[in-house]
Design an enzyme around this catalytic site. Structure first.
Site, PDB file in Angstrom:
ATOM      1  N   ASP B 112       0.827  -1.201  -0.120  1.00  0.00           N
ATOM      2  CA  ASP B 112      -0.013   0.132  -0.117  1.00  0.00           C
ATOM      3  C   ASP B 112       0.875   1.186  -0.069  1.00  0.00           C
ATOM      4  O   ASP B 112       0.419   2.299   0.297  1.00  0.00           O
ATOM      5  CB  ASP B 112      -0.955   0.101   1.283  1.00  0.00           C
ATOM      6  N   CYS B 168       4.947  28.141   2.516  1.00  0.00           N
ATOM      7  CA  CYS B 168       4.192  29.414   2.607  1.00  0.00           C
ATOM      8  C   CYS B 168       2.626  29.143   2.533  1.00  0.00           C
ATOM      9  O   CYS B 168       1.905  29.868   3.113  1.00  0.00           O
ATOM     10  CB  CYS B 168       4.823  30.365   2.022  1.00  0.00           C
TER      11      CYS B 168
END
Lengths: 162, 624
Positions: B112, B168
């Site tokens: 997975d 940011c």
């Protein structure tokens, strides 16, 4: 048994699949009733899948005894004498299926498929026929067509020419 | 039923399964029923409740136990005479080296995550053992075959890297709900409940005001006897109120962006919660820490419900209170865990309040949990289909039926009445650095980047090496291993902190590095090119690795994520590959005759459906 909301236990267990088909679909599943007749190969797989999915109930019809073919083709039947002695295929499968999901009602109906009438079939949202003859197919189609509700489905997963 | 030929190929085969989860359970069952008699399974995980909807070999009573071991025991019950060996371990462990892999006839993956898949791919190439790969997500799935020299390896086509977001965006300018989740999880939750010594970008602002960072630090520290609710409101006001106000002060940021609004607890919540909500005083906690839940104590029942700002604010304060009241010992050591109900509640609430502030739509706890926990949606049936396909390909591999190998894609809706789409495998990519040894080019500032950055971001993250070794000419710059003496280790650690151009064997423009992983038996050459400047937004890592051909089959998404990585790593990539659109020896299953058969059989009644006899179908296919 089931209202309009899933219980905490159901939400926890079915989390991953609710993310696929949504809570509404899951709720509808928990209210559905399935009839299965003739449990071998593909249909055994189907039973596993539908029980894991969390339907309301699964009713099994298969009065056959556990023979070598059944042991090979059906992983729901453990190769343990003690487990299957004196039981029909349906009864052994019921015991195995219940373990996959204790929240699903799995039961056995004895008797021949062809003797089932419209009244009996009415209870179910889907019916799956695993094996049988042409006669069986016709026998069930007749009462099926008499059911006024048209939203449910009848599936034939049969091998060979019939 | 299998032919004689098939049966003997199967009976004598030794098979390795990697993964005993969703695909693994179905696969083990199918292998056993198909006559395989010698199966080995590796899985490092233990069983969880959310597995039980599809990993049918497990029962509620098995929660917490090893998946590999329980799967083995369950299958032995209906096939007692076959051999199944289970390993409760990480497949990346050194014990699973090329020699270990060499003992098998085929390797079947039911993993997975991308990282493990790449690792196994390399081991299979090193051992020269065929690999059958697979993956599922909801109703989608695929099975692919990889044989060294004959087909593409798993890495010939670059897979989308885990999605990451610029720092940011997370700290200052979120536009999507997922940005808010990342903020709540990686910054706020980590700051309040995680390791205090970890760097945390929580208060990063583009143009930093001169106000003392010490002041800010104190806000998150709770004084010895400080009232928990007061503390909670203080944090609330700080992150959702004053921090936002401070950010707003920077006009430049908001020129073309929607301005966030500061939110203060006094405006949203009643003056004192302990008076209002008597339930908070006596939490319905009986069974220990893991059962603590803010939702419960607030009387909120439905995780699918969409709560507003007030509810989320109450949840925020309540969750925070419960952490301090009931799980104090864990504070300072916690990492977010999707199965930690209280953590999920806290992160949901925090993300939603932030979303409200930035005008982003709110989400239910159920949805937020999925995003924060990178939950992959899954059903039993897709896994069952994929497992069946894996066995079909495995049998072809054992019979060395190379012309019949197929990459098979399981669609969500039938295309031309077909749910499964088989495609011939492609030839190896001559520019694949994994199976074809192509050299790579690394653009980097050799004077400002340290060896550590190169190791973490390029060698481990991008190249997927587990235990790397880095050489510059004859000089060994860095290696990892158990048998290293202290002097060597100290030397390597010292090297990590040096700038590339200042290493004992200086790495400058034109240098060629050799990077290896002995376990994966992978060796790469990297040509280093010095570059002064990097774009802060597009190349925040200040390194650009190139050289292998991006195959046109992968879509535009890849281009944007591969260069845009930074410290904040988010979701695991979906396990399902894009269906290749590039045609290089492609042949498709001919649907025409098949269609005719279906039409003949379909009954007039729309509520009667017949499943075509598969035996009959395949006979007809041959005639074509």
């Amino acid at each position: 048994m089931h209202g309009e909301e899933l219980t905490e236990q159901e939400t926890a267990l079915y989390d991953r699949q609710i993310r696929v088909w949504g809570a509404d679909a899951q709720i509808r599943l928990t209210k559905s009733h399935i009839l299965v007749s003739g449990i071998k190969g593909t249909v055994a797989e189907f039973c596993k899948n539908i029980v894991l999915a969390g339907v309301g109930s699964v009713t099994l019809i298969d009065d056959g005894t556990v023979n070598e073919e059944a042991l090979n083709a059906n992983f729901l039947i453990p190769p343990d004498d003690n487990a299957y002695r004196g039981k029909t295929v349906a009864e052994v499968c019921r015991d195995s299926l219940k373990e996959f999901n204790p929240m699903v009602l799995v039961s056995v109906e004895k008797g021949d498929l062809s003797t089932l009438g419209t009244e009996f079939l009415e209870r179910f949202d889907a019916v799956v026929i695993g094996y049988g003859s042409r006669a069986t197919k016709e026998a069930i189609t007749v009462p099926w067509k008499l059911i006024p509700r048209r939203t449910s489905k009848l599936y034939f997963a049969m091998r060979g020419d019939y | 039923m299998a032919t004689q030929e098939q049966q003997s190929a199967i009976k004598g085969a030794k098979v390795l399964m990697v993964g005993a989860g969703g695909i693994g359970c179905e696969l083990l069952k199918t292998l056993a029923l198909s006559g395989f008699e010698d199966i080995h399974i590796i899985d490092m995980d233990t069983i969880e409740v959310s597995n039980l909807n599809r990993q049918f070999l497990f029962r509620r009573s098995h929660v917490g136990q090893s998946k590999a071991k329980v799967a083995r025991d369950a299958v032995l019950r209906f096939r007692p005479h076959i051999n199944i060996s289970s390993y409760h371990a990480n497949v990346k462990n050194p014990e699973f080296d090329a020699d270990f892999f060499k003992q098998f006839d085929v390797v079947l993956n039911g993993l997975d995550n991308l990282d493990a898949r790449r690792h196994v791919n390399r081991l299979c190439l090193a051992a020269d053992i065929p690999l059958v790969e697979s993956g599922t997500t909801g109703f989608l799935g695929q099975v692919t075959v990889h044989v060294k020299g004959k087909t593409e390896c798993y890495e010939c086509q670059t897979k989308p890297a885990p999605k990451t977001y610029p720092v940011c965006t997370i700290t200052s300018t979120p536009t999507k709900f997922v940005h808010c989740i990342v903020w709540a999880k990686e910054l706020l939750f980590a700051k309040l409940f995680g390791d205090k010594n970890q760097d945390n970008d929580l208060n990063v602002r583009p143009n930093n005001a001169a106000s003392s960072s010490k002041e800010r630090e104190d806000v998150f520290e709770r004084a010895e006897d400080e009232d928990i609710e007061q503390y909670g409101r203080k944090i609330y006001d700080h992150v959702f109120g004053s921090n936002i106000e401070a950010a707003l002060a920077n006009e430049e940021t908001w020129k073309n962006r929607r301005r966030p609004r500061p939110i203060y607890s006094k405006d949203i919540l009643p003056e004192s919660l302990t008076q209002q909500n008597g339930i908070t005083q006596n939490c319905s906690v009986t069974d220990g820490d893991s059962m603590v839940s803010a939702m419960s104590s607030l009387g909120l029942k439905n995780p699918q419900e969409l709560w507003g700002l007030t509810q989320n604010s109450l949840l925020f304060i309540e969750a925070l209170k419960l952490f301090f009241a009931k799980r104090k010992k864990e504070i300072g050591h916690l990492t977010f865990d999707k199965d930690d109900q209280l953590a999920v509640e806290f992160v949901t609430a925090a993300a939603n309040i932030r979303a409200e502030s930035f005008g982003i739509p709110l989400h239910s706890l159920f949805e937020a949990k999925g995003i924060a926990g990178n939950i992959v949606h899954a059903v039993a049936t897709t896994n069952a289909i994929i497992a069946g396909l894996i066995v079909i390909e495995a049998i072809k591999v054992l019979k060395k039926d190379a012309n019949k190998y197929r990459m098979t894609y399981c669609l969500e809706h039938p295309s031309r009445k077909m749910l499964l789409m088989p495609v011939e495998p492609f030839e190896p990519n001559p520019a694949c650095y994994v199976c074809s040894k192509t050299p790579l080019v690394l653009e980097i500032n050799t004077q400002k980047s340290k060896l550590r950055d190169l190791v973490d971001r390029i060698v481990k993250a991008k190249l997927g090496m587990n235990l790397p070794l880095i050489m510059h000419g004859a000089s060994l710059l860095y290696e990892v291993g158990d048998d290293l003496d202290d002097i060597m280790v100290a030397n390597y650690n010292a090297n990590l902190e040096k700038y590339l151009s200042e290493l004992p064997s200086p790495v400058v423009n034109g240098s060629i590095l050799t990077v290896e992983d002995l376990q994966q038996e992978l060796s790469c050459k990297i040509n280093v090119k010095h570059r002064e400047e990097f774009d802060e937004e597009k190349e925040p890592e200040e390194m650009v690795l190139s050289g292998w051909t991006q195959s046109p089959a992968t879509n535009g998404d890849n281009a944007s994520t591969s260069n845009n990585e930074n410290a904040i790593d988010v979701t695991e990539s979906s396990s399902v590959a894009e269906i290749p659109t590039k045609k290089r020896r492609l042949s498709e299953f001919q649907p025409e005759n098949h269609k005719k058969e279906i039409e003949k059989v379909e009954s007039e009644d729309d509520d009667l459906m017949e499943i075509e006899n598969p035996m009959v179908m395949s006979k007809k296919k041959k005639r074509v």
